[in-house]
Design an enzyme around this catalytic site. Structure first.
Site, PDB file in Angstrom:
ATOM      1  N   GLN A 143      51.175   1.662  -5.445  1.00  0.00           N
ATOM      2  CA  GLN A 143      51.080   2.531  -6.619  1.00  0.00           C
ATOM      3  C   GLN A 143      49.704   3.191  -6.572  1.00  0.00           C
ATOM      4  O   GLN A 143      48.700   2.577  -6.901  1.00  0.00           O
ATOM      5  CB  GLN A 143      51.278   1.714  -7.893  1.00  0.00           C
ATOM      6  N   HIS A 154      42.171  -0.681  -7.430  1.00  0.00           N
ATOM      7  CA  HIS A 154      41.766  -1.178  -6.117  1.00  0.00           C
ATOM      8  C   HIS A 154      43.051  -1.139  -5.293  1.00  0.00           C
ATOM      9  O   HIS A 154      44.029  -1.788  -5.656  1.00  0.00           O
ATOM     10  CB  HIS A 154      41.228  -2.609  -6.249  1.00  0.00           C
ATOM     11  N   HIS A 156      46.227  -1.645  -3.325  1.00  0.00           N
ATOM     12  CA  HIS A 156      46.920  -2.884  -2.994  1.00  0.00           C
ATOM     13  C   HIS A 156      48.369  -2.603  -2.627  1.00  0.00           C
ATOM     14  O   HIS A 156      49.003  -1.702  -3.180  1.00  0.00           O
ATOM     15  CB  HIS A 156      46.846  -3.907  -4.131  1.00  0.00           C
ATOM     16  N   HIS A 158      52.125  -4.064  -2.548  1.00  0.00           N
ATOM     17  CA  HIS A 158      53.052  -5.069  -3.059  1.00  0.00           C
ATOM     18  C   HIS A 158      54.040  -5.411  -1.948  1.00  0.00           C
ATOM     19  O   HIS A 158      54.675  -4.511  -1.382  1.00  0.00           O
ATOM     20  CB  HIS A 158      53.821  -4.530  -4.271  1.00  0.00           C
TER      21      HIS A 158
END
Length: 232
Positions: A143, A154, A156, A158
């Site tokens: 996202q 930050h 990331h 998933h």
């Protein structure tokens, strides 16, 4: 002047020999490094590290944005540029996160080396999660920005194992992901700010999952090393 070919002076031949020796030594050193929290780099055959049980007790700092500290006991895998950890509020069982170690908000702001490392780590983690949860499919998503549902600024990834009919509509996973990301942020902020355990999952459950993932990643690493030895 004279062109220097393969049959040139003894000095040139000696120079080429020295170059070959130094080049061979340099390339070996570059491919034998392992990340270490104490010395940053050590020579080893692989630049990755599966977090050990003893490592989780060290005072290693893992940051998920500048405001959220991830306990080492939640981290199950790391490289010089990235790490992977279990989720407080998973969308589905086995939902974990992979992040770059450098705090960087947007995907476009990552270096080429960081992108390569984070994506490679995500692939390795995905294999382990997929095997543990007997899944045939995976959802890997980023996202990237507030309008895309990002609430922890930050970068990331998933990593989520998928099962048949785990959602009424497949796209429902993204709606739930946006909600769970905000819940994850709030729970992590509570944990980071006052140390109290006010999380949807207990510490013991999360440490157990991290331990299982460490074992799976260790097996994955051993297979990778064996494949490299066969290729060489």
């Amino acid at each position: 002047g004279q062109l220097m070919g393969s049959s040139s002076t003894p000095h040139a031949a000696a120079g080429r020999l020295l170059y070959l020796l130094l080049g061979t030594s340099s390339s070996k050193n570059n491919t034998h490094r392992l990340f270490s929290s104490s010395s940053r780099y050590q020579r080893y055959r692989n630049p990755r590290r599966v977090m050990s049980t003893s490592s989780s007790k060290e005072s290693i700092q893992f940051q998920f944005s500048s405001k959220i500290r991830i306990p080492p006991s939640h981290v199950f895998y790391e490289t010089p540029l990235s790490f992977a950890f279990v989720n407080i509020k998973p969308v589905v069982p086995g939902h974990v996160l992979v992040v770059p170690k450098r705090i960087v908000e947007k995907f476009e702001e990552m270096t080429t080396e960081e992108i390569t490392d984070v994506m490679s780590t995500s692939q390795r983690v995905s294999k382990a999660v997929k095997k543990i949860h007997s899944a045939n499919s995976m959802t890997l998503t980023v996202q990237d920005g507030e309008d895309a549902g990002q609430t922890v600024f930050h970068v990331h990834v998933h990593v989520m194992p998928r099962k048949p009919n785990d959602f009424a509509r497949n796209d429902d996973v993204y709606e739930k992901l946006e909600k769970c990301e905000e819940e994850e942020r709030k729970a992590r902020m509570d944990f980071a700010e006052d140390g109290e355990e006010r999380t949807p999952r207990g510490e013991e459950e999360m440490e157990k999952e991290a331990t299982e993932l460490r074992r799976a990643m260790t097996m994955e690493e051993s297979y990778s090393v064996s494949d490299e030895e066969i290729d060489n």
